[in-house]
Enzyme design. Structure first.
Site, PDB file in Angstrom:
ATOM      1  N   SER A  10     -31.814  52.949  29.289  1.00 56.37           N
ATOM      2  CA  SER A  10     -31.053  53.760  28.249  1.00 56.37           C
ATOM      3  C   SER A  10     -32.025  54.652  27.302  1.00 56.37           C
ATOM      4  CB  SER A  10     -29.671  52.856  27.347  1.00 56.37           C
ATOM      5  OG  SER A  10     -29.706  53.354  26.343  1.00 56.37           O
ATOM      6  N   HIS A  35     -29.058  56.549  30.950  1.00 56.78           N
ATOM      7  CA  HIS A  35     -28.371  56.181  30.721  1.00 56.78           C
ATOM      8  C   HIS A  35     -28.642  56.579  29.624  1.00 56.78           C
ATOM      9  CE1 HIS A  35     -24.511  53.116  30.287  1.00 56.78           C
ATOM     10  NE2 HIS A  35     -25.248  53.393  28.879  1.00 56.78           N
ATOM     11  N   ASP A  37     -26.187  57.052  26.733  1.00 57.12           N
ATOM     12  CA  ASP A  37     -25.486  57.233  25.160  1.00 57.12           C
ATOM     13  C   ASP A  37     -24.749  57.931  23.734  1.00 57.12           C
ATOM     14  OD1 ASP A  37     -25.174  54.046  25.863  1.00 57.12           O
ATOM     15  OD2 ASP A  37     -27.108  54.205  25.844  1.00 57.12           O
ATOM     16  N   MET A  70     -18.690  56.926  23.489  1.00 55.10           N
ATOM     17  CA  MET A  70     -18.068  55.686  22.574  1.00 55.10           C
ATOM     18  C   MET A  70     -18.119  57.153  21.367  1.00 55.10           C
ATOM     19  SD  MET A  70     -21.541  52.913  23.134  1.00 55.10           S
ATOM     20  CE  MET A  70     -22.636  53.611  23.592  1.00 55.10           C
ATOM     21  N   MET A 142     -18.334  46.035  29.068  1.00 53.36           N
ATOM     22  CA  MET A 142     -19.606  46.057  27.930  1.00 53.36           C
ATOM     23  C   MET A 142     -20.429  44.163  28.335  1.00 53.36           C
ATOM     24  SD  MET A 142     -20.640  49.229  27.002  1.00 53.36           S
ATOM     25  CE  MET A 142     -21.555  48.127  26.133  1.00 53.36           C
ATOM     26  N   GLY A 147     -22.829  50.287  19.768  1.00 51.94           N
ATOM     27  CA  GLY A 147     -22.828  50.059  19.171  1.00 51.94           C
ATOM     28  C   GLY A 147     -24.250  50.131  18.912  1.00 51.94           C
ATOM     29  N   PHE A 148     -25.015  49.362  19.626  1.00 53.46           N
ATOM     30  CA  PHE A 148     -26.316  49.894  18.760  1.00 53.46           C
ATOM     31  C   PHE A 148     -27.097  49.058  20.564  1.00 53.46           C
ATOM     32  CE2 PHE A 148     -24.361  49.543  15.265  1.00 53.46           C
ATOM     33  CZ  PHE A 148     -24.985  50.348  14.449  1.00 53.46           C
ATOM     34  N   GLY A 181     -25.584  46.206  28.206  1.00 53.16           N
ATOM     35  CA  GLY A 181     -25.578  45.006  26.492  1.00 53.16           C
ATOM     36  C   GLY A 181     -26.409  44.172  27.045  1.00 53.16           C
ATOM     37  N   GLY A 202     -31.665  48.686  28.101  1.00 51.40           N
ATOM     38  CA  GLY A 202     -32.324  49.712  27.032  1.00 51.40           C
ATOM     39  C   GLY A 202     -33.587  49.374  26.185  1.00 51.40           C
TER      40      GLY A 202
HETATM   41  C1  DX5 Z   1     -25.151  49.691  23.120  1.00 54.55           C
HETATM   42  C2  DX5 Z   1     -25.261  51.097  24.542  1.00 54.55           C
HETATM   43  C3  DX5 Z   1     -26.093  50.591  25.376  1.00 54.55           C
HETATM   44  C4  DX5 Z   1     -27.387  50.022  25.135  1.00 54.55           C
HETATM   45  C5  DX5 Z   1     -27.682  49.033  25.318  1.00 54.55           C
HETATM   46  O1  DX5 Z   1     -23.420  50.167  22.395  1.00 54.55           O
HETATM   47  O2  DX5 Z   1     -23.870  51.260  25.182  1.00 54.55           O
HETATM   48  O3  DX5 Z   1     -26.687  51.580  26.511  1.00 54.55           O
HETATM   49  O4  DX5 Z   1     -28.191  51.232  24.009  1.00 54.55           O
HETATM   50  O5  DX5 Z   1     -29.326  48.278  24.765  1.00 54.55           O
HETATM   51  P1  DX5 Z   1     -30.628  46.984  25.561  1.00 54.55           P
HETATM   52  O6  DX5 Z   1     -30.495  47.096  26.740  1.00 54.55           O
HETATM   53  O7  DX5 Z   1     -30.781  47.314  24.324  1.00 54.55           O
HETATM   54  O8  DX5 Z   1     -28.901  46.014  24.906  1.00 54.55           O
HETATM   55 ZN    ZN Z   2     -24.376  52.233  26.983  1.00 52.27          ZN
END
Ligand code: DX5
Ligand code: ZN
Length: 233
Positions: A10, A35, A37, A70, A142, A147-148, A181, A202
């Site tokens: 991501s 990926h 986001d 999202m 998910m 969100g983060f 996630g 990510g």
């Molecule tokens: C969360 C995003 C993810 C996120 C993954 O809302 O959709 O793609 O950036 O990050 P990590 O792998 O750090 O959880």
């Molecule tokens: Zn994502």
């Protein structure tokens, strides 16, 4: 038959000031997808990247770009991302007022020649997408509240992966299952054994000292678990 999982880093966790370098690095390390986001500040309490970045990314990416929307108004805004060249597009089941709207979005994605995917948040049961599984190229589970990045994997998410495997098998339909996630070397084996084909990473990749080595380590951990699960099946 054994097929290696695809790692989809991501870019939310990448260095936006050196995005081209980071994309080249993950491609070199064997990433399957990039990926991407997209958060609109409404569907989730965060605002990230959108169409102009996607357009530029598409000029340099050599692997498919996996766009995770999202956003609160997918039917309205989805065409922007399709026009910008998204290869795979994920919409959220929670963003629709019922299954007809969700089907409409899936058709829009497919008509544009992209691959269609639908996602469920941690508190949404897989039942919410069971009816559209036969229409999908991919389903996204998910494993954190969207969100983060950098959040902790929600234990038990692998059960939802197994449920999608069952639904697809019963429908005689093949699709990829992606998990997003909190995925890293510790959590990848569980979801891979349950049947995940694509793992979003990510922080596990981009926050590592050596991102390429970290990507390969997650891939190895997932592939080992997948092989073991196959041998036991
Ligand atoms: C969360 C995003 C993810 C996120 C993954 O809302 O959709 O793609 O950036 O990050 P990590 O792998 O750090 O959880
Ligand atoms: Zn994502």
């Amino acid at each position: 038959m054994f097929e290696p999982v695809k790692i989809a880093p991501s870019i939310l966790s990448a260095d936006f000031m050196s995005l081209g370098r980071d994309i080249a690095m993950i491609e070199e390390a064997g990433a399957g997808y990039v990926h991407f986001d997209v958060m609109d500040g409404h569907f989730v309490p965060n605002l990230t990247i959108g169409v102009p970045v996607l357009k530029q990314l598409k000029k340099i990416a050599r692997i498919p770009v996996d766009v995770h929307l999202m956003i609160a108004n997918p039917l309205e805004e989805l065409p922007w991302f399709l026009d910008a060249g998204a290869d795979i597009v994920t919409v959220h089941a929670e963003a629709f007022d019922g299954p007809e709207q969700m089907e409409q979005a899936i058709h829009l994605i497919k008509e544009a020649g992209a691959k269609a995917s639908v996602s469920v948040k941690p508190n949404t049961p897989v039942d919410a997408i069971a009816g559209v599984v036969p229409l999908l190229d991919m389903a996204l589970i998910m494993s954190v509240e969207p969100g983060f990045s950098g959040q902790k994997y929600i234990e038990g998410s692998e059960a939802k992966v197994a449920q999608v495997v069952q639904i697809a098998r019963a429908a005689g339909h093949e699709l990829e299952i992606e998990v997003d996630g909190g995925i890293g070397v510790a959590t990848a084996p569980g979801v891979a054994a349950a049947g995940a084909d694509v793992l979003v990473c990510g922080n596990a990749v981009f926050a590592a000292q050596d991102p390429a080595a970290a990507l390969r380590a997650v891939q190895q951990a997932a592939d080992d678990a997948r092989l073991l699960a196959l041998a036991g099946a």
